[in-house]
Design a protein around this motif. Structure first.
Motif, short mmCIF file in Angstrom:
data_model
loop_
_atom_site.label_atom_id
_atom_site.label_comp_id
_atom_site.label_asym_id
_atom_site.label_seq_id
_atom_site.Cartn_x
_atom_site.Cartn_y
_atom_site.Cartn_z
N THR A 98 5.41 -10.54 8.37
CA THR A 98 4.30 -9.82 8.75
C THR A 98 3.96 -8.52 7.85
O THR A 98 4.91 -7.94 7.70
N GLY A 99 2.86 -8.32 7.28
CA GLY A 99 2.68 -7.15 6.47
C GLY A 99 1.65 -7.54 5.43
O GLY A 99 0.93 -8.40 5.66
N SER A 100 1.68 -6.81 4.35
CA SER A 100 0.48 -7.22 3.26
C SER A 100 1.25 -6.64 2.01
O SER A 100 2.09 -6.00 1.73
N PRO A 111 0.74 -1.29 -0.02
CA PRO A 111 -0.02 0.05 0.11
C PRO A 111 0.76 1.41 -0.08
O PRO A 111 0.49 2.23 -0.61
N GLU A 112 1.95 1.28 0.63
CA GLU A 112 2.70 2.39 0.61
C GLU A 112 4.19 2.41 -0.17
O GLU A 112 5.00 3.04 -0.04
N ALA A 113 4.22 1.17 -1.21
CA ALA A 113 5.32 1.06 -1.92
C ALA A 113 4.98 0.55 -3.19
O ALA A 113 4.79 -0.58 -3.45
N GLY A 114 4.68 1.44 -4.34
CA GLY A 114 4.33 0.92 -5.54
C GLY A 114 5.52 1.24 -6.67
O GLY A 114 6.23 0.74 -6.65
N ALA A 157 11.53 0.12 -3.27
CA ALA A 157 12.51 0.30 -2.36
C ALA A 157 12.09 0.55 -0.92
O ALA A 157 12.65 0.17 0.08
N ALA A 158 10.53 1.11 -0.98
CA ALA A 158 10.14 1.76 0.55
C ALA A 158 9.31 0.52 1.18
O ALA A 158 8.72 0.90 1.96
N LEU A 159 9.34 -0.70 0.51
CA LEU A 159 8.41 -1.68 1.13
C LEU A 159 8.95 -1.90 2.69
O LEU A 159 10.01 -1.54 3.08
N SER A 160 7.85 -2.50 3.43
CA SER A 160 8.16 -2.52 4.74
C SER A 160 7.61 -3.89 5.24
O SER A 160 7.68 -3.93 6.47
#
Length: 412
Positions: free
Chosen positions: A158-160, A133-136, A140-143
């Protein structure tokens, strides 16, 4: 650059045409011709993959020792082009065209022995876990966190992930997860293979504007992934991801499908009424826009030949890959808009049962007798139109591709 096929290339083309004529059943052709997006009906796609696998042509770009074909680059292009022109349904790219290459390049022997045969047969079916949702576009901003449990030898995830195509059908996912945080965002990312039957995974379909459920959001709640499922090294997944981008953005013949669509629109326009009482093809505005799109499609084909020629000569396509991405997706959007005009009022009817959607259709009950108004292509037109709006965004948005061109070619 010589645009003529050699004698051996023409013989190969004839071999491919003969194979397609004998093995593409009417139902498989319809599934290919009535696709509503870049993804074919799942059952038809898997049936076609089985036929190709029996011939040894399911994964021609793989190394021969793993089941690929000893083809020249020209032969690869011919096979892609002829398959498109014949109306063959597409195969899902996630396994054969993408993660398989990462496994071959970076995987252990045990990983190759387990996954590659299953990908070929379709028993192992992958989806891609990249975007969040915050890394498209800024991947590299994936969390999504993956914490190493040293005692158990597992990564606890854990995450989505979002926009996950075919997550409902897939039994495996290849994913990028955050194992550590470094000075650079690209550091501390790991490439893993996740069994989709693992406890803690929840899949929620995303209903697209076309009504189809092709993409999904996938949630991970302390999902355990064996460390043996890491491709490459822990914290070095960005290297694997960059390698895979080469396979996500190239390797096919895009122009033939657009040429077929342009021809279909031109034929339909000779039968549909225009705005001034005549036929649609006689309307100067429509005819001019269609002619322009078809000319640009022929230019796209020449550009594809140029890239093929560069690769065959040991070169690199360079910024041509960005030009191909921009031209092909925007041409497709133009043609689907013209297709909607040609389809006329009947395109306003929502009739996915007359098509072969790429996934389940949400909240839709087809007529018991299967009736649909107009021809099947008129039912396909609006679904393709809606799906095609995403073409200029996925696989690197066209704005990003234009930035690449501006920097590399214009020095801006």
């Amino acid at each position: 650059m010589d645009l003529k096929w050699s004698t051996s290339d023409q013989e190969f083309r004839d071999e491919v045409r003969d194979f397609l004529a004998k093995n593409l059943t009417p139902e498989l052709r319809r599934a290919g011709q009535l696709m509503t997006s870049v993804y074919a009906d799942h059952d038809a796609s898997m049936a076609w993959q089985k036929i190709l696998h029996e011939r040894g042509w399911a994964a021609p770009a793989w190394p021969v020792e793993h089941g690929g074909c000893d083809w020249s680059l020209t032969q690869h292009y011919i096979f892609s082009r002829e398959s498109t022109l014949a109306g063959a349904p597409s195969l899902s790219p996630m396994g054969i065209r993408m993660v398989a290459h990462a496994i071959i390049k970076f995987g252990t022997q045990a990983q190759k022995d387990y996954f590659l045969p299953g990908i070929l047969t379709g028993e192992v079916f992958f989806c891609q876990g990249y975007s969040e949702p915050e890394a498209g576009s800024d991947l590299a901003a994936l969390s999504m966190a993956a914490v190493l449990d040293e005692a158990a030898g597992d990564l606890i995830c854990t995450g989505s992930k979002i926009w996950t195509t075919h997550a409902q059908e897939a039994n495996w996912m290849f994913a990028l997860v955050r194992t550590t945080r470094g000075a650079k965002k690209q550091q501390g990312i790991t490439f893993v293979l996740i069994d989709m039957t693992s406890p803690g995974i929840e899949i929620r379909p995303l209903v697209m504007t076309s009504g189809e459920e092709v993409q999904n959001q996938v949630f991970f709640d302390e999902v355990r992934v064996p460390k043996s499922n890491v491709i490459g090294k822990i914290d070095d997944g960005w290297t694997v991801a960059k390698y895979l981008l080469e396979f996500e953005r190239g390797g096919g013949a895009t122009a033939p499908a657009l040429q077929v669509l342009g021809e279909e629109i031109a034929t339909a326009a000779t039968q549909m009424p225009g705005p001034n009482g005549g036929l649609l093809i006689d309307d100067p505005g429509f005819s001019r826009r269609l002619a322009d799109a078809r000319l640009r499609t022929d230019v796209l084909e020449i550009l594809e030949y140029r890239v093929l020629s560069a690769l065959a000569g040991g070169g690199h396509p360079g910024t041509a890959s960005s030009m191909l991405k921009v031209l092909s997706t925007e041409l497709s959007q133009t043609l689907t808009e013209l297709s909607m005009e040609a389809a006329g009022p009947l395109a306003r009817a929502y009739q996915p049962h007359a098509t072969f959607p790429g996934g389940p259709v949400a909240d839709y009950e087809p007529p018991a007798d299967g009736y649909h108004s107009g021809a099947p292509w008129q039912a396909v037109a609006p679904l393709r139109y809606f799906n095609d709006r995403a073409g200029s965004i996925y696989a690197g948005s066209n704005e990003i591709q234009r930035n690449i061109l501006a920097k590399a070619e214009l020095g801006l």
